[in-house]
Design a protein around this motif. Structure first.
Motif, short mmCIF file in Angstrom:
data_model
loop_
_atom_site.label_atom_id
_atom_site.label_comp_id
_atom_site.label_asym_id
_atom_site.label_seq_id
_atom_site.Cartn_x
_atom_site.Cartn_y
_atom_site.Cartn_z
N LEU A 1 54.59 3.14 21.07
CA LEU A 1 54.28 2.54 19.78
C LEU A 1 54.79 3.43 18.65
N SER A 2 55.17 2.78 17.56
CA SER A 2 55.56 3.54 16.38
C SER A 2 54.31 4.11 15.72
N ALA A 3 54.49 5.00 14.78
CA ALA A 3 53.36 5.60 14.06
C ALA A 3 52.56 4.51 13.34
N ASP A 4 53.27 3.56 12.72
CA ASP A 4 52.58 2.49 11.99
C ASP A 4 51.78 1.60 12.94
N GLU A 5 52.36 1.32 14.11
CA GLU A 5 51.66 0.49 15.10
C GLU A 5 50.42 1.20 15.62
N ILE B 1 44.41 1.85 15.62
CA ILE B 1 43.22 2.65 15.32
C ILE B 1 42.32 1.87 14.36
N LEU B 2 42.90 1.28 13.34
CA LEU B 2 42.11 0.53 12.35
C LEU B 2 41.45 -0.69 12.98
N VAL B 3 42.17 -1.39 13.84
CA VAL B 3 41.62 -2.59 14.49
C VAL B 3 40.43 -2.23 15.37
N VAL B 4 40.59 -1.19 16.18
CA VAL B 4 39.50 -0.78 17.08
C VAL B 4 38.32 -0.21 16.29
N ILE C 1 36.14 5.75 19.10
CA ILE C 1 37.38 5.03 18.77
C ILE C 1 38.50 5.53 19.68
N ALA C 2 38.57 6.85 19.84
CA ALA C 2 39.61 7.44 20.69
C ALA C 2 39.47 6.96 22.13
N SER C 3 38.25 6.93 22.64
CA SER C 3 38.01 6.51 24.01
C SER C 3 38.46 5.07 24.23
N ALA C 4 38.15 4.19 23.28
CA ALA C 4 38.54 2.79 23.40
C ALA C 4 40.05 2.62 23.39
N LEU C 5 40.74 3.56 22.79
CA LEU C 5 42.20 3.50 22.71
C LEU C 5 42.88 4.33 23.79
N SER C 6 42.07 4.95 24.65
CA SER C 6 42.60 5.84 25.70
C SER C 6 43.47 6.95 25.12
N SER D 1 40.67 12.44 20.53
CA SER D 1 40.25 12.47 19.12
C SER D 1 41.29 13.19 18.26
N ALA D 2 41.91 14.22 18.85
CA ALA D 2 42.93 14.96 18.11
C ALA D 2 44.07 14.04 17.69
N ASN D 3 44.38 13.07 18.53
CA ASN D 3 45.46 12.13 18.21
C ASN D 3 45.04 11.22 17.06
N ILE D 4 43.77 10.83 17.03
CA ILE D 4 43.27 10.02 15.91
C ILE D 4 43.44 10.80 14.61
N TYR D 5 43.10 12.08 14.67
CA TYR D 5 43.15 12.91 13.46
C TYR D 5 44.59 13.14 12.97
N ARG D 6 45.57 12.85 13.80
CA ARG D 6 46.96 12.92 13.34
C ARG D 6 47.24 11.83 12.31
N PHE D 7 46.49 10.73 12.40
CA PHE D 7 46.71 9.58 11.53
C PHE D 7 45.67 9.46 10.42
N PHE D 8 44.45 9.89 10.72
CA PHE D 8 43.37 9.84 9.73
C PHE D 8 42.61 11.17 9.81
#
Length: 199
Positions: free
Chosen positions: A7-11, A16-19, A37-42, A45-52
């Motif tokens: 997935l692209s960064a935007d995707e 993340i926003l949808v979940v 949120i991270a668990s639901a997206l497999s 958390s560190a990856n979530i924090y890259r975007f938010f």
């Protein structure tokens, strides 16, 4: 073995926003952790924090998008070919119905506005400024048409908004919904405010 498309960064940001929106709606903002949120997206958390950078930043974007839905509805009403009085009254009804439906159908607006007011006030502030600006434009058109007698459309718009606080604010709607008929109260407040604009 099936390889997932990259997935692209935007995707990824959108996923993340949808979940997060689904979790906030189902579980509640306060009870949802970034780890959920991270668990639901497999993902981590560190990856979530890259975007938010924070959960509040996720809330901010979801709340902004939700409030933009209200703005779109108001723009449609403001563009109608009816009198300024009719459009203002309908705009007030639109805001009230939008906030009430979010409050009681899914309750997510209440949670996110409450969070935004403490963590991201500028989102709510921008929403209020946009709403008042739309009121002011309709009032200005009413002044040009000789419908309203006020001198300052922005001041009048601020007063019109403030007059309706009890039927606009999600928290007040929640507290008052079972004590008053808020639909009728919205109509009464609009009639009162519009009479003042014409005085």
């Amino acid at each position: 073995m099936t390889v997932r498309p990259r997935l692209s960064a935007d995707e990824t940001r959108e996923r993340i926003l949808v979940v997060a929106d689904e979790h906030f709606r189902r579980v509640g903002y306060a009870k949802t952790a970034v780890a959920d949120i991270a668990s639901a997206l497999s993902m981590s958390s560190a990856n979530i924090y890259r975007f938010f950078p924070t959960k509040a930043a996720i809330c901010e974007e979801i709340a902004r998008r939700l409030l933009e839905q209200c703005h779109q509805l108001l723009r449609q009403v403001a563009a109608e070919k009816t009198s300024a009085s009719e459009r203002l009254a309908k705009m007030a009804r639109t805001i009230h119905q939008f906030n009430k439906s979010q409050m009681f159908d899914e309750k997510r607006l209440h949670d996110m506005v409450e969070a935004a007011m403490t963590e991201n006030w500028h989102v709510v502030k921008a929403h209020l400024e946009t709403t008042v600006a739309m009121f002011a434009e309709v009032i200005r058109e009413g002044m040009v048409a000789g419908e309203f007698a006020v001198q300052d459309p922005m001041e009048a718009a601020l007063s019109f908004k403030q007059c309706h606080v009890s039927v606009f604010h999600p928290t007040l709607i929640a507290h008052c919904a079972f004590d008053f008929d808020l639909d009728q109260q919205t109509e009464r407040l609009s009639r009162f405010a519009i009479r003042a604009l014409k005085a």
